[in-house]
Design a protein around this motif. Structure first.
Motif, PDB file in Angstrom:
ATOM      1  N   PHE A  37      62.609  52.456  -3.729  1.00 50.45           N
ATOM      2  CA  PHE A  37      61.792  53.638  -3.438  1.00 50.45           C
ATOM      3  C   PHE A  37      60.320  53.275  -3.573  1.00 50.45           C
ATOM      4  O   PHE A  37      59.960  52.511  -4.462  1.00 50.45           O
ATOM      5  CB  PHE A  37      62.145  54.787  -4.403  1.00 50.45           C
ATOM      6  N   CYS A  38      59.508  53.831  -2.683  1.00 50.78           N
ATOM      7  CA  CYS A  38      58.066  53.553  -2.712  1.00 50.78           C
ATOM      8  C   CYS A  38      57.296  54.779  -2.239  1.00 50.78           C
ATOM      9  O   CYS A  38      57.840  55.619  -1.518  1.00 50.78           O
ATOM     10  CB  CYS A  38      57.705  52.420  -1.745  1.00 50.78           C
ATOM     11  N   ALA A  39      56.008  54.827  -2.615  1.00 50.84           N
ATOM     12  CA  ALA A  39      55.150  55.930  -2.160  1.00 50.84           C
ATOM     13  C   ALA A  39      54.788  55.747  -0.683  1.00 50.84           C
ATOM     14  O   ALA A  39      54.646  56.713   0.065  1.00 50.84           O
ATOM     15  CB  ALA A  39      53.888  55.978  -3.004  1.00 50.84           C
ATOM     16  N   THR A  40      54.617  54.476  -0.281  1.00 46.73           N
ATOM     17  CA  THR A  40      54.258  54.188   1.110  1.00 46.73           C
ATOM     18  C   THR A  40      55.070  52.983   1.571  1.00 46.73           C
ATOM     19  O   THR A  40      55.555  52.210   0.737  1.00 46.73           O
ATOM     20  CB  THR A  40      52.768  53.766   1.232  1.00 46.73           C
ATOM     21  N   LYS A  41      55.207  52.840   2.872  1.00 45.08           N
ATOM     22  CA  LYS A  41      55.805  51.598   3.379  1.00 45.08           C
ATOM     23  C   LYS A  41      54.633  50.715   3.825  1.00 45.08           C
ATOM     24  O   LYS A  41      54.024  50.966   4.874  1.00 45.08           O
ATOM     25  CB  LYS A  41      56.742  51.886   4.540  1.00 45.08           C
ATOM     26  N   CYS A  42      54.282  49.743   3.018  1.00 46.65           N
ATOM     27  CA  CYS A  42      53.074  48.951   3.284  1.00 46.65           C
ATOM     28  C   CYS A  42      53.264  48.099   4.549  1.00 46.65           C
ATOM     29  O   CYS A  42      54.376  47.658   4.841  1.00 46.65           O
ATOM     30  CB  CYS A  42      52.761  48.075   2.082  1.00 46.65           C
ATOM     31  N   HIS A  43      52.172  47.855   5.225  1.00 45.30           N
ATOM     32  CA  HIS A  43      52.275  47.243   6.552  1.00 45.30           C
ATOM     33  C   HIS A  43      52.680  45.774   6.539  1.00 45.30           C
ATOM     34  O   HIS A  43      53.033  45.226   7.562  1.00 45.30           O
ATOM     35  CB  HIS A  43      50.936  47.411   7.280  1.00 45.30           C
ATOM     36  N   PHE A  44      52.573  45.160   5.376  1.00 40.99           N
ATOM     37  CA  PHE A  44      52.864  43.727   5.289  1.00 40.99           C
ATOM     38  C   PHE A  44      54.227  43.455   4.661  1.00 40.99           C
ATOM     39  O   PHE A  44      54.764  42.365   4.759  1.00 40.99           O
ATOM     40  CB  PHE A  44      51.802  43.032   4.430  1.00 40.99           C
ATOM     41  N   CYS A  45      54.804  44.453   3.988  1.00 40.71           N
ATOM     42  CA  CYS A  45      55.871  44.191   3.006  1.00 40.71           C
ATOM     43  C   CYS A  45      57.195  43.786   3.650  1.00 40.71           C
ATOM     44  O   CYS A  45      57.722  44.484   4.514  1.00 40.71           O
ATOM     45  CB  CYS A  45      56.086  45.406   2.126  1.00 40.71           C
ATOM     46  N   ASP A  46      57.739  42.664   3.167  1.00 42.79           N
ATOM     47  CA  ASP A  46      59.012  42.198   3.725  1.00 42.79           C
ATOM     48  C   ASP A  46      60.183  42.420   2.765  1.00 42.79           C
ATOM     49  O   ASP A  46      61.227  41.823   2.912  1.00 42.79           O
ATOM     50  CB  ASP A  46      58.920  40.726   4.144  1.00 42.79           C
ATOM     51  N   TRP A  47      59.996  43.298   1.794  1.00 42.37           N
ATOM     52  CA  TRP A  47      61.088  43.558   0.844  1.00 42.37           C
ATOM     53  C   TRP A  47      61.933  44.754   1.262  1.00 42.37           C
ATOM     54  O   TRP A  47      63.092  44.858   0.868  1.00 42.37           O
ATOM     55  CB  TRP A  47      60.522  43.817  -0.556  1.00 42.37           C
ATOM     56  N   VAL A  48      61.330  45.671   1.992  1.00 44.42           N
ATOM     57  CA  VAL A  48      62.050  46.934   2.263  1.00 44.42           C
ATOM     58  C   VAL A  48      62.088  47.259   3.756  1.00 44.42           C
ATOM     59  O   VAL A  48      62.202  48.417   4.134  1.00 44.42           O
ATOM     60  CB  VAL A  48      61.404  48.099   1.464  1.00 44.42           C
ATOM     61  N   THR A  49      61.989  46.222   4.590  1.00 44.90           N
ATOM     62  CA  THR A  49      61.914  46.466   6.038  1.00 44.90           C
ATOM     63  C   THR A  49      63.129  47.253   6.551  1.00 44.90           C
ATOM     64  O   THR A  49      63.009  48.025   7.492  1.00 44.90           O
ATOM     65  CB  THR A  49      61.809  45.146   6.841  1.00 44.90           C
ATOM     66  N   GLY A  95      61.651  45.958  -6.686  1.00 48.73           N
ATOM     67  CA  GLY A  95      61.869  46.921  -5.608  1.00 48.73           C
ATOM     68  C   GLY A  95      61.394  46.418  -4.271  1.00 48.73           C
ATOM     69  O   GLY A  95      61.379  45.225  -4.025  1.00 48.73           O
ATOM     70  N   GLY A  96      60.917  47.414  -3.554  1.00 48.77           N
ATOM     71  CA  GLY A  96      60.573  48.761  -3.976  1.00 48.77           C
ATOM     72  C   GLY A  96      59.659  48.845  -5.202  1.00 48.77           C
ATOM     73  O   GLY A  96      59.049  47.890  -5.619  1.00 48.77           O
ATOM     74  N   THR A  97      59.677  50.041  -5.757  1.00 45.63           N
ATOM     75  CA  THR A  97      58.797  50.335  -6.878  1.00 45.63           C
ATOM     76  C   THR A  97      59.585  51.108  -7.940  1.00 45.63           C
ATOM     77  O   THR A  97      59.739  52.334  -7.829  1.00 45.63           O
ATOM     78  CB  THR A  97      57.593  51.177  -6.386  1.00 45.63           C
ATOM     79  N   PRO A  98      60.083  50.413  -8.958  1.00 45.47           N
ATOM     80  CA  PRO A  98      60.890  51.093  -9.974  1.00 45.47           C
ATOM     81  C   PRO A  98      60.156  52.249 -10.651  1.00 45.47           C
ATOM     82  O   PRO A  98      60.804  53.192 -11.109  1.00 45.47           O
ATOM     83  CB  PRO A  98      61.202  49.988 -10.992  1.00 45.47           C
ATOM     84  N   THR A 129      55.383  47.722 -10.651  1.00 50.98           N
ATOM     85  CA  THR A 129      54.756  48.999 -10.361  1.00 50.98           C
ATOM     86  C   THR A 129      53.622  48.807  -9.352  1.00 50.98           C
ATOM     87  O   THR A 129      53.213  47.684  -9.073  1.00 50.98           O
ATOM     88  CB  THR A 129      54.205  49.650 -11.653  1.00 50.98           C
ATOM     89  N   THR A 130      53.151  49.933  -8.825  1.00 53.85           N
ATOM     90  CA  THR A 130      51.910  49.919  -8.031  1.00 53.85           C
ATOM     91  C   THR A 130      50.880  50.735  -8.817  1.00 53.85           C
ATOM     92  O   THR A 130      51.256  51.582  -9.632  1.00 53.85           O
ATOM     93  CB  THR A 130      52.105  50.600  -6.663  1.00 53.85           C
ATOM     94  N   PRO A 131      49.585  50.531  -8.557  1.00 55.36           N
ATOM     95  CA  PRO A 131      48.577  51.281  -9.310  1.00 55.36           C
ATOM     96  C   PRO A 131      48.745  52.790  -9.150  1.00 55.36           C
ATOM     97  O   PRO A 131      48.513  53.544 -10.095  1.00 55.36           O
ATOM     98  CB  PRO A 131      47.265  50.807  -8.691  1.00 55.36           C
ATOM     99  N   GLY A 166      47.933  49.506   4.450  1.00 57.32           N
ATOM    100  CA  GLY A 166      48.716  50.731   4.248  1.00 57.32           C
ATOM    101  C   GLY A 166      49.059  50.967   2.786  1.00 57.32           C
ATOM    102  O   GLY A 166      50.085  51.588   2.478  1.00 57.32           O
ATOM    103  N   ARG A 167      48.224  50.492   1.866  1.00 61.01           N
ATOM    104  CA  ARG A 167      48.493  50.698   0.444  1.00 61.01           C
ATOM    105  C   ARG A 167      48.207  52.140   0.050  1.00 61.01           C
ATOM    106  O   ARG A 167      47.356  52.797   0.671  1.00 61.01           O
ATOM    107  CB  ARG A 167      47.618  49.767  -0.418  1.00 61.01           C
ATOM    108  N   GLY A 168      48.875  52.586  -0.996  1.00 58.50           N
ATOM    109  CA  GLY A 168      48.713  53.970  -1.431  1.00 58.50           C
ATOM    110  C   GLY A 168      47.671  54.117  -2.521  1.00 58.50           C
ATOM    111  O   GLY A 168      47.656  55.123  -3.220  1.00 58.50           O
TER     112      GLY A 168
HETATM  113  S1  SF4 Z   1      54.563  46.353  -1.201  1.00 55.32           S
HETATM  114 FE1  SF4 Z   1      55.565  47.551  -2.804  1.00 55.32          FE
HETATM  115  S2  SF4 Z   1      54.978  49.685  -2.382  1.00 55.32           S
HETATM  116 FE2  SF4 Z   1      54.570  48.537  -0.550  1.00 55.32          FE
HETATM  117  S3  SF4 Z   1      56.427  48.786   0.680  1.00 55.32           S
HETATM  118 FE3  SF4 Z   1      56.619  46.845  -0.453  1.00 55.32          FE
HETATM  119  S4  SF4 Z   1      57.737  47.357  -2.262  1.00 55.32           S
HETATM  120 FE4  SF4 Z   1      56.965  49.290  -1.416  1.00 55.32          FE
END
Ligand code: SF4
Ligand SMILES: C[S@@+](CC[C@H](N)C(=O)[O-])C[C@H]1O[C@@H](n2cnc3c(N)ncnc32)[C@H](O)[C@@H]1O
Length: 428
Positions: A37-49, A95-98, A129-131, A166-168
């Motif tokens: 689970f995350c607040a945003t889907k960041c534009h670079f992130c390859d963990w939760v595509t 995660g995601g973001t625990p 975590t994220t800030p 696309g960071r939150g």
């Molecule tokens: S970088 Fe972190 S907050 Fe952003 S989509 Fe990926 S796991 Fe989620």
């Protein structure tokens, strides 16, 4: 033995693993818990595509089915692993973001772990975590539950870059999170940064970000060269030439500048991208030794486990199936020289570390001798490619390592190669 890639029933699988391990003796175990689970889907992130945005950003109601499945998986496998002699020594929630979970949800999962496994020997519990997901109240609740290491994703302190990614959170929120971690006396923490992010206006200086982060005195800093992963917004923007990628010499140069700065201010690199303050006692911190050290169990989707010489995966793409059948792994395979690809990926991760591939640990983990793997044509050609990318190797009676002075060059060159040829070098 299960035929390659075939999914065994949970009971059948555990019987095969028990057979492979032999009589129960105490064995170290690493626990990984995935919270997608995350607040945003960041534009670079390859963990939760593979996780659709509404699911990724779910509120408490949407999170409940996943947490119920997760706890079912923990309560099923925990006692079986304990019976086989497994004793967890480190635990990582990623995660995601625990920290999207509220304290009651965190407690729900932690209680299942406590009641299913013997956590008396745990030396570290780390949480990502994220800030924007870290408030003073939540941090206090996490510390009270027993979290003693926090990894916070800052990525960059350049406002334009955070927007582009696309960071939150803002630069100010990132710095406030670091201040909070220090003020509350969190035993140890890490800051994630990304080097050579693509931009629309020329290189954004990684050194500025490091100079902004360093006054907060992080015990650990991770610097990941950007990976352009298909299906991410940023990779599509690169394809459409909305953004410009760095070339390989530029990526290496940026990383080397960061290396020089970090070494100057008292950090050293024990694994490519992972920097620790010279004064930190690495033996006391479970996080420095996770390659080829021992077996691990991943709870949740998007996880990898290694148990009794078997590799078990649960794909993010099978999220819905996971909710229905959390005890079933989506992929199970015994390590085998006939299928050297998985073993090679494992070795790729180990070669990024200072210790390299320790022969005895490799054999304990995979049930195979490293020398046998070296003789396979697949491994030989992979090693030759790594050599072409600048890798130089050192072997002695105990281990096979990469010359430390060239690890970053080989990694970045190989990364650029794999991004265009669709191969993978161990972990990111
Ligand atoms: S970088 Fe972190 S907050 Fe952003 S989509 Fe990926 S796991 Fe989620
Ligand atoms: C599971 S992710 C994120 C943890 C947390 N949710 C956050 O956003 O801070 C772990 C780290 O992987 C790194 N990462 C993710 N995608 C990447 C990419 N495409 N290239 C390089 N590093 C990446 C980021 O530094 C990120 O903080």
């Amino acid at each position: 033995m299960i035929p390659s890639g075939v999914v065994a029933s949970p009971a059948e699988l555990m019987a095969i693993i028990a057979d492979e391990l032999g009589p129960p003796v105490e064995r170290p175990l690493e626990i990984y818990v995935q919270i997608p689970f995350c607040a945003t889907k960041c534009h670079f992130c390859d963990w939760v595509t593979d996780i659709p945005v509404p699911r990724l950003r779910a509120g408490a109601d949407g999170r409940r089915p996943y947490l119920t499945a997760l706890v079912d998986q923990i309560r099923y496998y925990g006692p079986l692993l304990t019976r086989l002699g497994y004793r967890p020594h480190v635990m990582y929630w990623g995660g995601g973001t625990p920290t999207r979970l509220d304290p009651a949800e965190m407690r729900f999962v932690r209680e299942a772990l406590d009641e299913s496994l013997d956590l008396s020997g745990l030396v570290q519990w780390s949480m990502e975590t994220t800030p924007n997901d870290l408030s003073p109240g939540k941090l206090d609740a996490m510390l009270e539950l027993g979290v003693d290491r926090i990894s916070v994703g800052v990525q960059s302190l350049a406002a334009s870059q955070l927007r582009r990614a696309g960071r939150g959170h803002t630069r100010e929120q990132a710095l406030a999170a670091l201040e909070l971690l220090r003020d509350r006396g969190v035993p140890t923490f890490n800051v994630d940064l990304i080097s050579s992010f693509p931009t629309d206006s020329g290189p954004v200086d990684l050194l500025d970000t490091l100079r902004g982060v360093l006054p907060h005195d992080p015990p650990h800093i991770s610097v990941y060269p950007y990976r352009a992963t298909p299906q991410t917004v940023m990779a599509m923007q690169l394809d459409r030439e909305v953004l410009r990628a760095w070339d390989v010499p530029g990526m290496i140069d940026a990383y080397e500048r960061a290396m020089a700065l970090l070494s100057d201010v008292g950090y050293h690199e024990y694994c490519h991208g992972y920097w620790v303050r010279d004064s930190v006692d690495e033996d006391a911190d479970g996080n420095y030794k996770y390659d080829l050290v021992g077996d691990k169990i991943g709870f949740g989707v998007g996880t990898e486990s290694i148990l009794g010489h078997h590799l078990l995966l649960n794909d993010n793409a099978r999220y819905v199936e996971y909710l229905r059948e959390p005890r079933a792994f989506s992929f199970v395979q015994r390590f085998s020289l006939e299928r050297p690809q998985r073993l090679t990926a494992l070795v790729g991760g180990a070669l990024m570390t200072r210790d390299g591939v320790h022969y005895e640990r490799f054999e304990r983990l995979t049930g195979l001798r490293f020398e046998q793997l070296r003789q396979t044509p697949h491994f030989a050609s992979w090693l030759a490619l790594l050599q072409e990318c600048g890798g130089r190797f050192v072997a002695d009676a105990e281990s096979f390592r990469m010359d430390r002075s060239v690890i970053h060059r080989a990694y970045i060159t190989h990364l650029a190669y794999t991004m265009t040829h669709g191969l993978a070098l161990g972990r990111g």
